[in-house]
Design an enzyme around this catalytic site. Sequence first.
Site, mmCIF file in Angstrom:
data_model
loop_
_atom_site.group_PDB
_atom_site.id
_atom_site.type_symbol
_atom_site.label_atom_id
_atom_site.label_comp_id
_atom_site.label_asym_id
_atom_site.label_seq_id
_atom_site.Cartn_x
_atom_site.Cartn_y
_atom_site.Cartn_z
ATOM 1 N N CYS A 180 -11.427 -7.471 -1.573
ATOM 2 C CA CYS A 180 -11.073 -6.098 -1.946
ATOM 3 C C CYS A 180 -12.234 -5.110 -1.858
ATOM 4 C CB CYS A 180 -10.462 -6.062 -3.345
ATOM 5 S SG CYS A 180 -8.869 -6.910 -3.403
ATOM 6 N N HIS A 201 0.330 7.384 0.540
ATOM 7 C CA HIS A 201 -0.306 7.503 1.847
ATOM 8 C C HIS A 201 -1.644 8.234 1.769
ATOM 9 C CE1 HIS A 201 3.573 6.082 3.224
ATOM 10 N NE2 HIS A 201 2.943 5.726 4.342
ATOM 11 N N GLU A 219 0.280 -4.129 -8.034
ATOM 12 C CA GLU A 219 -0.531 -3.992 -6.830
ATOM 13 C C GLU A 219 0.018 -4.908 -5.738
ATOM 14 O OE1 GLU A 219 -4.989 -3.100 -6.850
ATOM 15 O OE2 GLU A 219 -4.885 -5.228 -6.321
#
Length: 157
Positions: free
Chosen positions: A50, A94, A141
Amino acid sequence: MPNFRIVDKLQKMDEDIQRSQLKYHSKRVLVCKEFTFDAAHHLHDYEGKCKNLHGHTYRAVLGLSGFTDERGLMIDFGDIKDIWKQKIEIYLDHHYLNETLPPMNTTAENIVVWIYEKLKEALLDEQRYHGARVEFIRLYETPTSYAEARREWMEFE
């Protein structure tokens, strides 16, 4: 098709049901609405996958409680959607979260508290929902991993 029928008569306000009957109770109720958004981020000070730029399809569950009005409604689901779209989603969907959110490590734990705060602020601005308050925000998530912020943690710790 067994047990299927078209109603004989559609109820009419003030004929078949009185306005005073619309509100069934005076208890606090919880309403929830879910939203999804796609976003990119990366984590700072983290050793693992990550730390690289990557994306998720997040799922947010918003839980609000309050008292019903004279119609039996606490908050219209469409109003929750409007708040989400106008006050929260514009920073998330986005987007590169490291740019659009306040300076923070964009962990699910940080983002869920930010969403909680934005929703709480929006409800306070509205002042038309009968004792409405944010009870929890759950932010997935991945389909199996989520962070959660609860009112009792946000307001009393």
